[in-house]
Design an enzyme around this catalytic site. Structure first.
Site, PDB file in Angstrom:
ATOM      1  N   ASN A  30     -10.511  -2.385  -5.359  1.00 15.56           N
ATOM      2  CA  ASN A  30     -10.388  -1.223  -6.733  1.00 15.56           C
ATOM      3  C   ASN A  30     -10.943  -1.206  -7.582  1.00 15.56           C
ATOM      4  O   ASN A  30     -10.383  -0.034  -8.005  1.00 15.56           O
ATOM      5  CB  ASN A  30      -8.979  -2.008  -6.705  1.00 15.56           C
ATOM      6  CG  ASN A  30      -7.907  -1.931  -5.565  1.00 15.56           C
ATOM      7  OD1 ASN A  30      -6.894  -2.662  -4.957  1.00 15.56           O
ATOM      8  ND2 ASN A  30      -7.905  -1.146  -4.452  1.00 15.56           N
TER       9      ASN A  30
ATOM     10  N   ASP B 246       1.023  -1.401   0.148  1.00 13.98           N
ATOM     11  CA  ASP B 246      -0.553  -0.033  -0.086  1.00 13.98           C
ATOM     12  C   ASP B 246       1.042   1.105   0.419  1.00 13.98           C
ATOM     13  O   ASP B 246       1.470   1.009   0.105  1.00 13.98           O
ATOM     14  CB  ASP B 246      -0.539   0.042   1.242  1.00 13.98           C
ATOM     15  CG  ASP B 246      -2.105   1.260   0.674  1.00 13.98           C
ATOM     16  OD1 ASP B 246      -2.582   1.160  -0.080  1.00 13.98           O
ATOM     17  OD2 ASP B 246      -2.347   1.275   1.972  1.00 13.98           O
TER      18      ASP B 246
HETATM   19  C1  IPE Z   1      -5.772  -2.321  -0.080  1.00 11.24           C
HETATM   20  O1  IPE Z   1      -4.741  -1.561  -0.580  1.00 11.24           O
HETATM   21  C2  IPE Z   1      -5.806  -3.370  -1.526  1.00 11.24           C
HETATM   22  C3  IPE Z   1      -4.218  -3.347  -1.947  1.00 11.24           C
HETATM   23  C4  IPE Z   1      -2.805  -3.433  -1.868  1.00 11.24           C
HETATM   24  C5  IPE Z   1      -3.629  -4.446  -3.547  1.00 11.24           C
HETATM   25  P1  IPE Z   1      -6.072  -0.385  -0.676  1.00 11.24           P
HETATM   26  O2  IPE Z   1      -5.391   1.463  -0.617  1.00 11.24           O
HETATM   27  O3  IPE Z   1      -7.081  -1.068  -1.761  1.00 11.24           O
HETATM   28  O4  IPE Z   1      -7.120  -0.592   0.940  1.00 11.24           O
HETATM   29  P2  IPE Z   1      -7.870   0.303   1.442  1.00 11.24           P
HETATM   30  O5  IPE Z   1      -8.884   1.394   0.508  1.00 11.24           O
HETATM   31  O6  IPE Z   1      -7.157   1.581   2.065  1.00 11.24           O
HETATM   32  O7  IPE Z   1      -8.780   0.186   2.428  1.00 11.24           O
HETATM   33  C1  IPE Z   2      -2.022   0.009  -3.073  1.00 13.43           C
HETATM   34  O1  IPE Z   2      -1.359   1.493  -3.065  1.00 13.43           O
HETATM   35  C2  IPE Z   2      -1.568  -0.163  -5.015  1.00 13.43           C
HETATM   36  C3  IPE Z   2      -3.270  -0.729  -5.156  1.00 13.43           C
HETATM   37  C4  IPE Z   2      -4.169  -0.883  -4.439  1.00 13.43           C
HETATM   38  C5  IPE Z   2      -3.616  -1.331  -5.777  1.00 13.43           C
HETATM   39  P1  IPE Z   2      -2.365   2.989  -3.499  1.00 13.43           P
HETATM   40  O2  IPE Z   2      -2.969   3.490  -4.582  1.00 13.43           O
HETATM   41  O3  IPE Z   2      -4.106   2.624  -2.563  1.00 13.43           O
HETATM   42  O4  IPE Z   2      -1.951   4.067  -2.927  1.00 13.43           O
HETATM   43  P2  IPE Z   2      -2.597   4.923  -1.690  1.00 13.43           P
HETATM   44  O5  IPE Z   2      -3.212   3.563  -0.528  1.00 13.43           O
HETATM   45  O6  IPE Z   2      -3.921   6.082  -2.129  1.00 13.43           O
HETATM   46  O7  IPE Z   2      -1.343   5.928  -1.073  1.00 13.43           O
HETATM   47 MG    MG Z   3      -4.278   2.610  -0.673  1.00 17.11          MG
END
Ligand code: IPE
Ligand code: IPE
Ligand code: MG
Length: 251
Positions: free
Chosen positions: A70, A22
């Site tokens: 997502n 993340d």
């Molecule tokens: C969890 O991260 C999913 C992945 C890392 C693929 P998210 O960024 O989607 O989770 P939330 O929305 O902060 O809970």
């Molecule tokens: C994790 O990084 C990747 C996926 C969830 C696909 P994020 O895209 O969630 O990055 P933040 O949490 O917005 O910084």
């Molecule tokens: Mg995230």
């Protein structure tokens, strides 16, 4: 230098490490870049994580790449993320195969684009007979969705007379979820400072140790991985039993 880092590798290595990768978006924001740049930088950390896991003796590494939630992101970002997965498999599969990595994919395969499904199938087929670390890619994965799909399959097996409902136990469910045959994660790492599971491995992580790290996924290097392994090594896993004597308060 390399030697010094080697010696920091914990003796009690987790068999299975699962990572919620993340913070890509925040990494990009901090640099005034579009979120996609963060996802691109993030994918560059994957090979390093697989190598670090293999060197440390971790046998299974699960990476949460795209969740079933997502899809709620803007269309362009979803499409970028699909493109990055295509790019990763096309570019890195041969090398993963050379490094003896077994690729396994968990998540719902039905609702993804056919060419991605084909790539994921190819990655699994090509690496099936390898004997090194298993890289489990959680793609279009959501634990609740996984449990619903497993329940449906169990019901179908009972109806077909292949399974006696009186014998259903925890092992049955473990055999029907996407991770069938993969041991439960000993350690779940989440980068970016968030402290939640976000629908990741709800069944499998019942007794996992959790390490939440402030670093953003594109900054998660070998040293950060070793820090998480060292933290795991300091934990006392009890599985509902009494603490081991050396962990007793005041000792
Ligand atoms: C969890 O991260 C999913 C992945 C890392 C693929 P998210 O960024 O989607 O989770 P939330 O929305 O902060 O809970
Ligand atoms: C994790 O990084 C990747 C996926 C969830 C696909 P994020 O895209 O969630 O990055 P933040 O949490 O917005 O910084
Ligand atoms: Mg995230």
């Amino acid at each position: 230098m390399a030697k010094a880092m080697q010696s920091a590798v914990p003796i009690n290595t987790p068999r299975h490490v699962a990572i919620i990768m993340d913070g890509n978006g925040r990494w990009a924001n901090a640099r005034g870049l579009p979120r996609t740049a963060g996802h691109r930088a993030g994918v560059e950390r994957v090979r390093e994580a697989v190598r670090t896991a293999a060197e440390a003796g971790v046998q299974y590494l699960t990476l949460f790449a795209f969740s079933s939630e997502n899809w709620n992101r803007p269309k362009e970002e979803v499409s970028d993320l699909m493109g990055i997965l295509r790019f990763f498999i096309r570019r890195d599969l041969a090398e993963l195969h050379r490094e003896n990595v077994i690729v396994r994919v968990i998540g719902c395969r039905q609702t993804i684009e056919p060419d991605i499904r084909a790539l994921l199938n190819e990655a699994e087929d090509r690496t099936r007979d390898n004997t090194g670390v298993t890289l489990v890619i959680a793609f279009n994965y959501g634990a609740r969705d996984e449990l619903v799909r497993a329940t449906r399959q169990i019901v179908a097996a009972v109806k077909a007379g292949q399974l006696d409902d009186a014998t259903i136990d925890e092992m049955t469910l473990s055999a029907f979820v996407d991770t069938a045959g993969v041991p439960d994660p000993d350690l779940v790492i989440r980068t970016s400072g968030e402290q939640r599971l976000s629908n990741f491995l709800l069944w499998q992580a019942a007794y996992s140790e959790f390490v939440f790290m402030p670093c953003l996924w594109p900054d998660f290097d070998r040293n950060a991985f070793h820090d998480a392994l060292a933290e795991f090594n300091r934990r006392d896993r009890r599985f509902g039993a009494v603490p081991t004597p050396n962990m007793a308060v005041g000792s």
